[in-house]
Design a protein around this motif. Structure first.
Motif, mmCIF file in Angstrom:
data_model
loop_
_atom_site.group_PDB
_atom_site.id
_atom_site.type_symbol
_atom_site.label_atom_id
_atom_site.label_comp_id
_atom_site.label_asym_id
_atom_site.label_seq_id
_atom_site.Cartn_x
_atom_site.Cartn_y
_atom_site.Cartn_z
ATOM 1 N N TYR A 1 50.715 44.231 40.314
ATOM 2 C CA TYR A 1 50.039 42.945 40.278
ATOM 3 C C TYR A 1 49.428 42.565 41.618
ATOM 4 C CZ TYR A 1 50.081 40.014 36.093
ATOM 5 O OH TYR A 1 49.762 39.428 34.908
ATOM 6 N N GLY A 2 50.200 42.713 42.704
ATOM 7 C CA GLY A 2 49.718 42.275 44.011
ATOM 8 C C GLY A 2 48.415 42.938 44.433
ATOM 9 N N PRO A 3 48.366 44.280 44.513
ATOM 10 C CA PRO A 3 47.103 44.929 44.886
ATOM 11 C C PRO A 3 45.970 44.660 43.897
ATOM 12 C CG PRO A 3 48.938 46.450 45.129
ATOM 13 C CD PRO A 3 49.476 45.243 44.431
ATOM 14 N N PHE A 4 46.297 44.590 42.605
ATOM 15 C CA PHE A 4 45.242 44.355 41.624
ATOM 16 C C PHE A 4 44.679 42.945 41.740
ATOM 17 C CE2 PHE A 4 43.776 43.541 37.195
ATOM 18 C CZ PHE A 4 42.759 44.484 37.178
ATOM 19 N N LEU A 5 45.526 41.963 42.034
ATOM 20 C CA LEU A 5 45.042 40.610 42.268
ATOM 21 C C LEU A 5 44.093 40.571 43.456
ATOM 22 C CD1 LEU A 5 48.240 38.416 41.722
ATOM 23 C CD2 LEU A 5 46.137 38.345 40.390
ATOM 24 N N ALA A 6 44.465 41.270 44.546
ATOM 25 C CA ALA A 6 43.587 41.323 45.714
ATOM 26 C C ALA A 6 42.250 41.962 45.355
ATOM 27 C CB ALA A 6 44.269 42.098 46.844
ATOM 28 N N ALA A 7 42.287 43.037 44.564
ATOM 29 C CA ALA A 7 41.045 43.706 44.166
ATOM 30 C C ALA A 7 40.157 42.776 43.338
ATOM 31 C CB ALA A 7 41.360 44.974 43.379
ATOM 32 N N ILE B 1 43.233 39.929 53.621
ATOM 33 C CA ILE B 1 43.002 39.814 55.071
ATOM 34 C C ILE B 1 42.596 41.157 55.659
ATOM 35 C CG2 ILE B 1 44.137 39.376 57.279
ATOM 36 C CD1 ILE B 1 45.819 37.245 55.849
ATOM 37 N N ASN B 2 43.325 42.226 55.307
ATOM 38 C CA ASN B 2 43.072 43.534 55.924
ATOM 39 C C ASN B 2 41.801 44.191 55.401
ATOM 40 O OD1 ASN B 2 43.982 45.755 57.658
ATOM 41 N ND2 ASN B 2 44.307 46.865 55.750
ATOM 42 N N THR B 3 41.508 44.017 54.122
ATOM 43 C CA THR B 3 40.370 44.704 53.514
ATOM 44 C C THR B 3 39.072 43.920 53.642
ATOM 45 O OG1 THR B 3 41.866 45.731 51.904
ATOM 46 C CG2 THR B 3 39.519 45.726 51.373
ATOM 47 N N MET B 4 39.148 42.590 53.507
ATOM 48 C CA MET B 4 37.926 41.799 53.445
ATOM 49 C C MET B 4 37.689 40.955 54.698
ATOM 50 S SD MET B 4 36.917 38.855 50.649
ATOM 51 C CE MET B 4 38.006 37.646 51.419
ATOM 52 N N MET B 5 38.669 40.143 55.072
ATOM 53 C CA MET B 5 38.434 39.140 56.110
ATOM 54 C C MET B 5 38.304 39.751 57.503
ATOM 55 S SD MET B 5 40.981 36.128 54.726
ATOM 56 C CE MET B 5 40.479 35.005 56.025
ATOM 57 N N LEU B 6 39.187 40.664 57.870
ATOM 58 C CA LEU B 6 39.119 41.244 59.213
ATOM 59 C C LEU B 6 37.808 41.984 59.461
ATOM 60 C CD1 LEU B 6 42.687 42.517 60.199
ATOM 61 C CD2 LEU B 6 41.317 40.738 61.277
ATOM 62 N N LEU C 1 30.903 46.655 43.058
ATOM 63 C CA LEU C 1 32.343 46.389 43.114
ATOM 64 C C LEU C 1 32.929 46.214 41.724
ATOM 65 C CD1 LEU C 1 32.504 43.949 46.164
ATOM 66 C CD2 LEU C 1 33.348 46.292 46.074
ATOM 67 N N TYR C 2 32.127 45.777 40.763
ATOM 68 C CA TYR C 2 32.625 45.689 39.392
ATOM 69 C C TYR C 2 32.989 47.082 38.869
ATOM 70 C CZ TYR C 2 31.134 40.810 39.055
ATOM 71 O OH TYR C 2 30.998 39.452 39.228
ATOM 72 N N ALA C 3 32.201 48.077 39.259
ATOM 73 C CA ALA C 3 32.491 49.446 38.812
ATOM 74 C C ALA C 3 33.796 49.946 39.419
ATOM 75 C CB ALA C 3 31.331 50.376 39.179
ATOM 76 N N THR C 4 34.042 49.635 40.696
ATOM 77 C CA THR C 4 35.299 50.043 41.316
ATOM 78 C C THR C 4 36.484 49.332 40.657
ATOM 79 O OG1 THR C 4 35.182 48.329 43.036
ATOM 80 C CG2 THR C 4 34.112 50.430 43.491
ATOM 81 N N LEU C 5 36.281 48.087 40.220
ATOM 82 C CA LEU C 5 37.359 47.363 39.543
ATOM 83 C C LEU C 5 37.659 47.979 38.179
ATOM 84 C CD1 LEU C 5 39.153 44.910 40.117
ATOM 85 C CD2 LEU C 5 37.484 43.494 38.923
ATOM 86 N N VAL C 6 36.628 48.389 37.469
ATOM 87 C CA VAL C 6 36.833 49.070 36.183
ATOM 88 C C VAL C 6 37.552 50.400 36.402
ATOM 89 C CG1 VAL C 6 35.651 50.157 34.248
ATOM 90 C CG2 VAL C 6 34.884 47.937 35.074
ATOM 91 N N LEU C 7 37.172 51.117 37.462
ATOM 92 C CA LEU C 7 37.851 52.369 37.781
ATOM 93 C C LEU C 7 39.330 52.121 38.075
ATOM 94 C CD1 LEU C 7 37.786 55.412 38.454
ATOM 95 C CD2 LEU C 7 37.130 54.780 40.799
ATOM 96 N N TRP C 8 39.633 51.058 38.826
ATOM 97 C CA TRP C 8 41.025 50.714 39.122
ATOM 98 C C TRP C 8 41.790 50.487 37.811
ATOM 99 C CZ3 TRP C 8 42.637 48.166 44.180
ATOM 100 C CH2 TRP C 8 44.015 47.940 44.211
ATOM 101 N N CYS C 9 41.194 49.723 36.892
ATOM 102 C CA CYS C 9 41.857 49.442 35.610
ATOM 103 C C CYS C 9 42.148 50.732 34.845
ATOM 104 C CB CYS C 9 40.990 48.515 34.766
ATOM 105 S SG CYS C 9 40.801 46.847 35.421
ATOM 106 N N TYR D 1 38.612 40.021 45.953
ATOM 107 C CA TYR D 1 37.518 40.432 46.841
ATOM 108 C C TYR D 1 36.349 41.041 46.073
ATOM 109 C CZ TYR D 1 39.667 45.219 47.070
ATOM 110 O OH TYR D 1 40.200 46.455 46.797
ATOM 111 N N SER D 2 36.594 41.602 44.887
ATOM 112 C CA SER D 2 35.472 42.121 44.098
ATOM 113 C C SER D 2 34.623 40.988 43.539
ATOM 114 C CB SER D 2 36.000 43.003 42.954
ATOM 115 O OG SER D 2 36.671 44.141 43.444
#
Length: 383
Positions: free
Chosen positions: A179-185, A83-88, A199-207, A188-189
């Protein structure tokens, strides 16, 4: 705009000697970038605050097990970040006339997925995703840093062995705050990756960052985590198919846009053109023919939009069939387990007369209280 066409490099070099003419324009541009960067930082900081608040509120729920508490926190964290990152940001920038009566939302500047929309929403969204990919994994080291500082400050001041034991007790390793923040990532990615593949690159960076942080904290500092059930993994398994469905929905809208060159079906049209011109004062304004916001059929009449639409239908059908099959096999497996234990299903036990006692949980059917709640009486109404 003359200043916009000139560019910042030519402005700084003052190649045409008119640099002073564009001072106000470029000052406003710098101010706009600073405000946008500040908004990105504030949004990322709010995400961290949401994480800590969610963890505190989940502990107040008094769940029956640690796994139930972890699942509750992960689901709430995923929804809050989406909600805060994507929808709003998406709803604040959207211009949808039918939903304009919603307070503060759908009254923005963008009624179409245009280049301006990518420059504003897309650029800011990618920046927030990039900051989240670094900030959230590093925030998991906060408890470790606090624990090491407490040892450094209080180790020479404790007076009893119990205090020393409590001081050196390592922090707990919670899967939910990962788990919670990673699921959100992931959600929305995957949803916006059709229009923003970076966004796939940012997800790989997160991992990568999360793996380094978890190995460091789990193997060197944190206590051994408790044994979890598979419910946290089940949340991920059920969230990803929904994200894939929404990914294809966004792809139909993005790739089926009229301005993109595309092959079309029989009744399809592609490309914008001027349908009318009229003069207002000394200026000539043009009316550009476009698609309606809700006209999905026109987008699917273009091959660019038809391909993800077909993928959406096939994926949705496979997902529905999979859930029906899982529900059937789960019920069959439960019946088999109950029969193996000598306990038939409830409906069969009632039919064969093997169930003793009351056949209903209603108090009006209980023989001990039946005389107190006669049928049709006011006291029995609603029972």
């Amino acid at each position: 705009c003359y200043c916009s066409a000139m560019g910042s490099r030519a402005y700084n070099a003052n190649t045409d000697g008119l640099g002073a003419f564009c001072d106000e324009y470029f000052t406003n541009e710098v101010l706009r970038d600073v405000i946008a960067a500040g908004g990105v930082v504030v949004s990322s900081a709010m995400n961290i605050v949401i994480k800590e608040a969610n963890q505190l509120m989940s502990q107040m729920e008094r769940s029956h097990s640690l796994t139930a508490q972890e699942v509750s926190f992960s689901c709430k964290m995923m929804l809050a970040l989406i909600i805060n990152t994507m929808m709003l940001p998406l709803f604040l920038g959207a211009d949808i006339g039918e939903l304009a009566k919603v307070p503060f939302l759908f009254q923005g500047e963008y009624s179409e997925v245009s280049s301006e929309w990518y420059n504003e929403f897309g650029n800011r969204f990618i920046q927030i995703a990039l900051i989240n990919a670094i900030a959230f994994p590093l925030s998991c080291l906060g408890k470790v840093g606090k624990w090491r500082l407490m040892i450094w400050f209080y180790s020479s001041r404790v007076r009893t062995q119990q205090q020393l034991n409590d001081l050196y007790r390592p922090p707990r390793f919670f899967l939910s705050e990962r788990y919670g923040p990673f699921l959100a990532a992931i959600v929305y990615s995957v949803i916006f990756s059709s229009g923003m593949p970076v966004l796939y690159a940012t997800l790989v960076l997160w991992c990568a960052v999360q793996m380094i942080v978890d190995r460091l904290s789990l193997l060197r500092y944190c206590a051994t985590p408790p044994r979890y059930t598979g419910k946290l993994a089940a949340v991920l398994i059920h969230a990803v198919p929904v994200a894939v469905i929404l990914h294809f929905c966004v792809a139909v809208y993005v790739f089926g846009q009229r301005t993109l060159p595309s092959y079309t079906l029989v009744d399809g049209t592609s490309g914008n053109w001027i349908s009318a011109e009229f003069v207002v004062g000394n200026k000539t304004q043009e009316v550009v023919q476009g698609d309606g916001q809700w006209d999905v059929g026109q987008r699917m009449a273009r091959v660019n939009g038809l391909v993800p639409a077909l993928a959406l239908m096939s994926t949705g059908a496979c997902l529905l069939a999979t859930y029906v099959w899982l529900a059937y096999t789960r019920r069959s497996k439960l019946d088999e387990e109950m029969r193996a234990e000598g306990c038939p299903p409830l409906h069969e036990a009632i039919r064969t007369g093997r169930l003793t006692g009351s056949a209903s949980y209603s108090i009006t059917a209980n023989p001990e209280y039946k005389h107190l709640f006669p049928p049709g009486d006011d006291v029995s109404e609603g029972l």
